[in-house]
Design an enzyme around this catalytic site. Structure first.
Site, PDB file in Angstrom:
ATOM      1  N   ASP A 134     -27.555  -4.916  -4.161  1.00 17.29           N
ATOM      2  CA  ASP A 134     -27.140  -3.530  -4.245  1.00 17.29           C
ATOM      3  C   ASP A 134     -25.788  -3.389  -4.703  1.00 17.29           C
ATOM      4  O   ASP A 134     -24.939  -2.252  -4.413  1.00 17.29           O
ATOM      5  CB  ASP A 134     -27.439  -2.643  -2.970  1.00 17.29           C
ATOM      6  CG  ASP A 134     -28.861  -2.886  -2.679  1.00 17.29           C
ATOM      7  OD1 ASP A 134     -29.586  -2.877  -3.070  1.00 17.29           O
ATOM      8  OD2 ASP A 134     -28.924  -2.783  -1.350  1.00 17.29           O
TER       9      ASP A 134
ATOM     10  N   ALA B 275     -36.369  -5.920  -5.245  1.00 20.23           N
ATOM     11  CA  ALA B 275     -35.198  -5.405  -5.777  1.00 20.23           C
ATOM     12  C   ALA B 275     -35.284  -3.612  -5.897  1.00 20.23           C
ATOM     13  O   ALA B 275     -36.516  -3.381  -6.349  1.00 20.23           O
ATOM     14  CB  ALA B 275     -34.801  -5.855  -7.355  1.00 20.23           C
ATOM     15  N   GLY B 276     -34.308  -3.189  -6.085  1.00 22.36           N
ATOM     16  CA  GLY B 276     -34.154  -1.657  -6.471  1.00 22.36           C
ATOM     17  C   GLY B 276     -32.829  -1.368  -6.973  1.00 22.36           C
ATOM     18  O   GLY B 276     -31.766  -1.365  -6.598  1.00 22.36           O
ATOM     19  N   HIS B 277     -33.066  -1.430  -8.443  1.00 27.90           N
ATOM     20  CA  HIS B 277     -31.866  -1.137  -9.422  1.00 27.90           C
ATOM     21  C   HIS B 277     -32.029   0.604 -10.022  1.00 27.90           C
ATOM     22  O   HIS B 277     -32.758   0.710 -10.708  1.00 27.90           O
ATOM     23  CB  HIS B 277     -31.856  -2.120 -10.392  1.00 27.90           C
ATOM     24  CG  HIS B 277     -31.867  -3.618 -10.181  1.00 27.90           C
ATOM     25  ND1 HIS B 277     -31.943  -4.657 -10.970  1.00 27.90           N
ATOM     26  CD2 HIS B 277     -31.787  -3.983  -8.796  1.00 27.90           C
ATOM     27  CE1 HIS B 277     -31.897  -5.777 -10.370  1.00 27.90           C
ATOM     28  NE2 HIS B 277     -31.885  -5.441  -9.013  1.00 27.90           N
TER      29      HIS B 277
ATOM     30  N   GLN C 206     -31.126  -9.233  -6.149  1.00 23.27           N
ATOM     31  CA  GLN C 206     -30.560  -9.549  -4.827  1.00 23.27           C
ATOM     32  C   GLN C 206     -29.189  -9.683  -5.132  1.00 23.27           C
ATOM     33  O   GLN C 206     -28.437  -9.312  -5.932  1.00 23.27           O
ATOM     34  CB  GLN C 206     -31.293 -10.620  -4.218  1.00 23.27           C
ATOM     35  CG  GLN C 206     -32.849 -10.283  -3.704  1.00 23.27           C
ATOM     36  CD  GLN C 206     -33.801 -10.073  -4.765  1.00 23.27           C
ATOM     37  OE1 GLN C 206     -34.176 -10.994  -5.450  1.00 23.27           O
ATOM     38  NE2 GLN C 206     -34.445  -8.992  -5.008  1.00 23.27           N
TER      39      GLN C 206
ATOM     40  N   LYS D  63     -26.007  -3.390  -9.959  1.00 17.10           N
ATOM     41  CA  LYS D  63     -26.470  -4.356 -11.058  1.00 17.10           C
ATOM     42  C   LYS D  63     -27.144  -3.571 -11.993  1.00 17.10           C
ATOM     43  O   LYS D  63     -26.934  -3.804 -13.328  1.00 17.10           O
ATOM     44  CB  LYS D  63     -27.601  -5.425 -10.678  1.00 17.10           C
ATOM     45  CG  LYS D  63     -26.707  -6.410  -9.637  1.00 17.10           C
ATOM     46  CD  LYS D  63     -27.769  -7.546  -9.250  1.00 17.10           C
ATOM     47  CE  LYS D  63     -28.642  -6.968  -8.305  1.00 17.10           C
ATOM     48  NZ  LYS D  63     -28.090  -6.554  -6.822  1.00 17.10           N
TER      49      LYS D  63
END
Ligand code: GDP
Ligand code: IMO
Ligand code: MG
Length: 425
Positions: free
Chosen positions: A13, A39-41, A225, A16
Site C-alpha cells: 500500500d 492487491a488493491g492498487h 504487496q 504503487k
C-alpha cells in the site's frame, strides 16, 4: 532495452497503483509479476477512485499493453468483474489486457482453504486477505495447480476435479463447513474462466516481453504487496505467499536478470501495515490514529484499518538492498503536513546503524528514533519544483537519500496523477 521494475519497500500500500499510472506514459508494457487479488492498487482519475486488484495499473493509458504475468495467481470471477467494471465506465479494453498462459488459477476451493486455515490458526492468524492466495501458491509449488492456459489440455477437468476433492478433504480435516453452494460456485467459476479465455486468449508472456524489449519497447514490471511481505525475506510466517522483491520480476515474467534495468523502490513518508505480524515502529497511541485518519489508511481490498507508525530506516535499507533499488519514490509526504515533529527509526537497539544485518525476529526490535521538524504544505497548491517545498520537508528527503545512498526520483504529494513532484530527471 531493459525492463524497469517498480515495487513497494514496506508492507504494501505504498501507492504503487498511482506511481505506475504516472510512469506508464513512458512505457509500452506494464506487467504484473506476482501476487493476485490480495492487491488493491488505487488510482484517482478525474476525481473518481478506482481500485485495481489483478489488472496492471497502466490500463488507463491507452497506448499501454497490460500483461498479467505468469507469476500472478488469478481468480477468474474477480478478474472478469474487474474487467466488466472498467468496460461499464466506457473503456474499450481491446487488446490492452493480456493474460499469461502460465498464470495459476485461484479456485473456490483455494478461497475456502484460506478461510479454513486462518480460522484454525486462531490468535496466530496471518490476517490474510482471504482471497485464496496462500493455498493457490501452495498448490502451484506442490504441482497440483491449474494454469490459465491449461484448460484446453486433455487432463484439465480431471486435475480440476482432483484439486476440488483435495480441498474438500482439507476442509473436513480442518473442521470447516463446506458451503452448500460449492458446486454452483464451481460452475460460475468455470463460466467466468471460459468467458475470459474467449475474450483474452492465453499468451506466452515471456516471449512477448522479450520480443518487445528486442524491438526497443519499454517495459515496466509492477510489483504487488511490499518487500517486507516477501515469503522469504519478510517476517515469516506473517508474509504473503509470493516473492515481492525484484528477483520475482524475472521469474514472474520470464525475463533474464540481465534484462532488468532501473528498480524503483516506493515508500510512504511513514509506515503502515495491514494484517498480523511484527511492526517495530507501530504507534499505538493518538499519533497512530491521527496518521490513519490523515492518510485514510484503510485497506483497498478488505477495508481493514491499517496499522500506522513512523518510517523505519533499517527495514527500508534492507528492502532496498534486496532489490537493488536505484531510484526512490516517496509517497504521501502530504499526509505528514501539520505534524510538528516527524520521527524516523534510524536503527534498532543493539544495532550500530540501519545498515547492519536485518534481524530475523522483529518482534523484539526496539527502534531508536531521530526527530525531524515537521512541515506544512498549502492545501490545493500544485507544487512543481523542489525549491517550492518547505525546507523541513527537503531536509527530510535529503536525509533519506543520504541514508539510503540512493536518489529520490520523485515525491508524491496527493493521491491524483498531478500531485507528483519530480525531483530528478
Ligand atoms: P498500492 O497498493 O501500493 O497501490 O497502494 P494503495 O492504493 O493500497 O494505497 C495507497 C493509498 O494512498 C491510496 O488510497 C492512494 O490513492 C493514496 N495515495 C497514493 N499516493 C498518495 C499521496 O502522495 N498522498 C496521499 N494523500 N494519498 C496517496
Ligand atoms: P498491495 O499490492 C498490504 C498482507 C495481508 C496479510 C498478508 C498475507 O495492495 O500493496 P495474503 O492474502 O497475501 O495471504 O495475506 O499480506 N497483504 C497486503 N498488505 N497490501 C497488499 O497488497 C497486501 N497483500 C497482502 O494483509 O497480512
Ligand atoms: Mg494496496
Amino acid at each position: 532495452m531493459k525492463a524497469d521494475v517498480l515495487l513497494g519497500l514496506q508492507w504494501g500500500d505504498e501507492g504503487k497503483g498511482k506511481a505506475v499510472d504516472v510512469l506508464a506514459p513512458d512505457y509500452t508494457w506494464i506487467a504484473r509479476f506476482q501476487g493476485g487479488p490480495n492487491a488493491g492498487h488505487t488510482l484517482w482519475l478525474d476525481g473518481q477512485k478506482i481500485v485495481l486488484h489483478t489488472i496492471p495499473s497502466g490500463v488507463f493509458r491507452k497506448d499501454c499493453q497490460n500483461l498479467i504475468g505468469n507469476g500472478v495467481v488469478l481468480h477468474p470471477p474477480s478478474l472478469l468483474a474487474e474487467i466488466r467494471a472498467l468496460q461499464e465506465k466506457g473503456m474499450d479494453l481491446g487488446q490492452r489486457i493480456l493474460i499469461s498462459d502460465k498464470a495459476h488459477l485461484i479456485t473456490p476451493g483455494h478461497r475456502l482453504m484460506d478461510q479454513a486455515q486462518e480460522a484454525a490458526k486462531g490468535d496466530q492468524k496471518i490476517g490474510s486477505t482471504l482471497r485464496g492466495i496462500g493455498p493457490a501458491y501452495t498448490d502451484k509449488y506442490a504441482r497440483h495447480g491449474l494454469r490459465y492456459g491449461d484448460l484446453a489440455g486433455p487432463d484439465a477437468m480431471t486435475r480440476l476435479q482432483s484439486s476440488m476433492n483435495t480441498h474438500r478433504q482439507g476442509l473436513v480435516a480442518l473442521g470447516y463447513p463446506e458451503p452448500d453452494d460449492l458446486d454452483a460456485q464451481m460452475e460460475a467459476w468455470m463460466e467466468s474462466l471460459q468467458t475470459l479465455l474467449q475474450e483474452f486468449p492465453p499468451v506466452d508472456g515471456s516471449w512477448l516481453l522479450n520480443q518487445a524489449l528486442d524491438q526497443g519497447q519499454k517495459v515496466l514490471a509492477e510489483g504487488a504487496q511490499g518487500s517486507m511481505l516477501d515469503v522469504e525475506y519478510g517476517a515469516y510466517p506473517f508474509v504473503t505467499s509470493s516473492h515481492t522483491t525484484a528477483a520475482a520480476a524475472c521469474t514472474g515474467l520470464g525475463l533474464a536478470p540481465s534484462r532488468i534495468g532501473d528498480v524503483y523502490g516506493l515508500f510512504k513518508a511513514y509506515c503502515t501495515r495491514v494484517g498480523s505480524g511484527p511492526f517495530p515502529t507501530e504507534l499505538h497511541d493518538e499519533q497512530g490514529e491521527t496518521l490513519r485518519r490523515a492518510g485514510h489508511e484503510f485497506g483497498a481490498t478488505t477495508g481493514r484499518p491499517r496499522r500506522c507508525g513512523w518510517l523505519d530506516l533499517p527495514a527500508l535499507h534492507y528492502a532496498a538492498r534486496l532489490s537493488g533499488v536505484n531510484k526512490l519514490i516517496v509517497t504521501k509526504a502530504d499526509v505528514l503536513s501539520g505534524f510538528g515533529e516527524v520521527k524516523v527509526a534510524v536503527r534498532y537497539e543493539g544495532m550500530s546503524s540501519h545498515r547492519d544485518s536485518y534481524p530475523n525476529q522483529q518482534d523484539a526490535c526496539v527502534p531508536v528514533y531521530r526527530s525531524f521538524e515537521g512541515w506544512s504544505l498549502t492545501p490545493g497548491k500544485n507544487y512543481q519544483r523542489l525549491e517550492e517545498l518547505p525546507a523541513t520537508l527537503r531536509a527530510y528527503l535529503t536525509f533519506l537519500e543520504e541514508s539510503l545512498d540512493c536518489p529520490v526520483h520523485w515525491v508524491s504529494l496527493g493521491p491524483d496523477r498531478h500531485s507528483t513532484l519530480q525531483t530528478r530527471h
